[in-house]
Design a protein around this motif. Structure first.
Motif, PDB file in Angstrom:
ATOM      1  N   LYS A 258      26.936  26.930  93.485  1.00  0.00           N
ATOM      2  CA  LYS A 258      26.481  27.690  94.646  1.00  0.00           C
ATOM      3  C   LYS A 258      27.276  27.259  95.869  1.00  0.00           C
ATOM      4  O   LYS A 258      27.533  26.071  96.055  1.00  0.00           O
ATOM      5  N   LYS A 259      27.651  28.246  96.689  1.00  0.00           N
ATOM      6  CA  LYS A 259      28.359  27.959  97.929  1.00  0.00           C
ATOM      7  C   LYS A 259      27.511  28.444  99.105  1.00  0.00           C
ATOM      8  O   LYS A 259      26.976  29.556  99.065  1.00  0.00           O
ATOM      9  N   PHE A 260      27.402  27.600 100.145  1.00  0.00           N
ATOM     10  CA  PHE A 260      26.601  27.915 101.324  1.00  0.00           C
ATOM     11  C   PHE A 260      27.466  27.811 102.573  1.00  0.00           C
ATOM     12  O   PHE A 260      28.349  26.948 102.662  1.00  0.00           O
TER      13      PHE A 260
ATOM     14  N   GLY B 136      23.583  27.355 106.095  1.00  0.00           N
ATOM     15  CA  GLY B 136      22.739  27.186 104.917  1.00  0.00           C
ATOM     16  C   GLY B 136      22.510  28.444 104.111  1.00  0.00           C
ATOM     17  O   GLY B 136      21.691  28.449 103.182  1.00  0.00           O
ATOM     18  N   ASN B 137      23.218  29.525 104.464  1.00  0.00           N
ATOM     19  CA  ASN B 137      23.077  30.781 103.727  1.00  0.00           C
ATOM     20  C   ASN B 137      23.977  30.780 102.502  1.00  0.00           C
ATOM     21  O   ASN B 137      25.168  30.430 102.596  1.00  0.00           O
ATOM     22  N   MET B 138      23.446  31.172 101.352  1.00  0.00           N
ATOM     23  CA  MET B 138      24.267  31.223 100.153  1.00  0.00           C
ATOM     24  C   MET B 138      25.248  32.384 100.250  1.00  0.00           C
ATOM     25  O   MET B 138      24.861  33.516 100.539  1.00  0.00           O
ATOM     26  N   ILE B 139      26.514  32.119 100.023  1.00  0.00           N
ATOM     27  CA  ILE B 139      27.537  33.147 100.115  1.00  0.00           C
ATOM     28  C   ILE B 139      28.151  33.477  98.755  1.00  0.00           C
ATOM     29  O   ILE B 139      28.758  34.538  98.589  1.00  0.00           O
ATOM     30  N   GLU B 140      27.963  32.586  97.784  1.00  0.00           N
ATOM     31  CA  GLU B 140      28.509  32.861  96.453  1.00  0.00           C
ATOM     32  C   GLU B 140      27.789  32.020  95.403  1.00  0.00           C
ATOM     33  O   GLU B 140      27.425  30.869  95.649  1.00  0.00           O
ATOM     34  N   LYS B 141      27.575  32.636  94.242  1.00  0.00           N
ATOM     35  CA  LYS B 141      26.944  31.923  93.135  1.00  0.00           C
ATOM     36  C   LYS B 141      27.700  32.221  91.858  1.00  0.00           C
ATOM     37  O   LYS B 141      27.991  33.378  91.554  1.00  0.00           O
ATOM     38  N   THR B 142      28.023  31.179  91.100  1.00  0.00           N
ATOM     39  CA  THR B 142      28.733  31.326  89.836  1.00  0.00           C
ATOM     40  C   THR B 142      27.880  30.746  88.717  1.00  0.00           C
ATOM     41  O   THR B 142      27.358  29.639  88.828  1.00  0.00           O
ATOM     42  N   GLU B 143      27.734  31.506  87.635  1.00  0.00           N
ATOM     43  CA  GLU B 143      27.001  31.051  86.458  1.00  0.00           C
ATOM     44  C   GLU B 143      27.907  31.173  85.240  1.00  0.00           C
ATOM     45  O   GLU B 143      28.474  32.250  84.986  1.00  0.00           O
TER      46      GLU B 143
END
Length: 232
Positions: free
Chosen positions: A38-40, A44-51
């Protein structure tokens, strides 16, 4: 990068911050593979998520990268890999959020646009379009049911359409097919056994029974001519 690592059972969670004030949190498995990242931003807002998912030998099998705009997903990229870990399929989706709450979802597969779906604010379908080499097919919905299906040529012009018919209880009872000019081509009537369609009676524009579609107990469709003879 300074990183603090906290061990969780078989997974490790790592948190770090780079020079762009982007905070990165990662979860790795026992083999050190990143299964979630997860990138914030600095607020503190999440800007990207990788699974990621992996095969038993540790090779990457799939990866989903979601990009956020505020609290909504704006883009998704799904990458699938073969058994040897090589990329063999990429699906990309983009989300457009309209002022009325509706959402337009466009899907591209291996660089080729394959679909475009419009849903209302509650997630109910408004329209669903699929694309192919010869053009596209668009289903238009009303109250969650297909109301009209339009076929388009490669030039984007309508080549024909069909309209579904329902009874007062919302049960599909047939359909009518038209040319691009609105001339009736055929009419289909559904016959039921219980809650399943058992036969399709297909009539020409002049009302002549032209085809009969008959379903067996396993749902296999057999086409017959108007006299009941098998169509080869």
């Amino acid at each position: 990068i300074q990183a603090d690592t906290t061990e969780k059972a078989s997974d490790d969670t790592t948190s770090a911050e780079n020079a762009d004030d982007v905070k990165i949190e990662e979860i790795t498995d026992a083999k050190g593979n990143v299964i979630e990242q997860k990138k914030f931003d600095k607020n503190g807002n999440m800007i990207e998520k990788t699974e990621n998912t992996y095969a038993g030998d540790g090779k990457l099998r799939s990866s989903t990268v979601s990009t956020y705009d505020g609290d909504k997903v704006s883009k998704e990229k799904l990458t699938f890999c073969s058994a040897d870990g090589k990329e063999n399929k990429v699906i990309e989706r983009s989300y457009t959020y309209n002022k009325d709450g509706s959402v337009l979802i466009s899907t591209v597969e291996n660089g080729k646009k394959v679909s475009e779906n419009l849903n209302d604010a509650k997630g109910n379908p408004i329209s669903a379009t699929s694309f192919n080499d010869s053009g596209s097919v668009k289903n238009n919905y009303k109250n969650g049911k297909i109301e009209k299906t339009e076929s388009f040529g490669s030039d984007g012009k309508v080549v024909g359409y069909s309209e579904m018919k329902y009874d007062e209880n919302g049960v599909a009872i047939g359909s009518e097919t038209y040319t691009e000019k609105g001339d009736l081509l055929s009419k289909t009537v559904y016959e039921y056994e219980g809650d399943k369609v058992s036969r399709l009676l297909i009539y020409d524009a002049d009302g002549t029974l032209a085809r009969i579609g008959q379903y067996d107990s396993e749902g296999k469709l057999t086409m017959l001519d108007g006299d009941g003879n098998p169509v080869k």
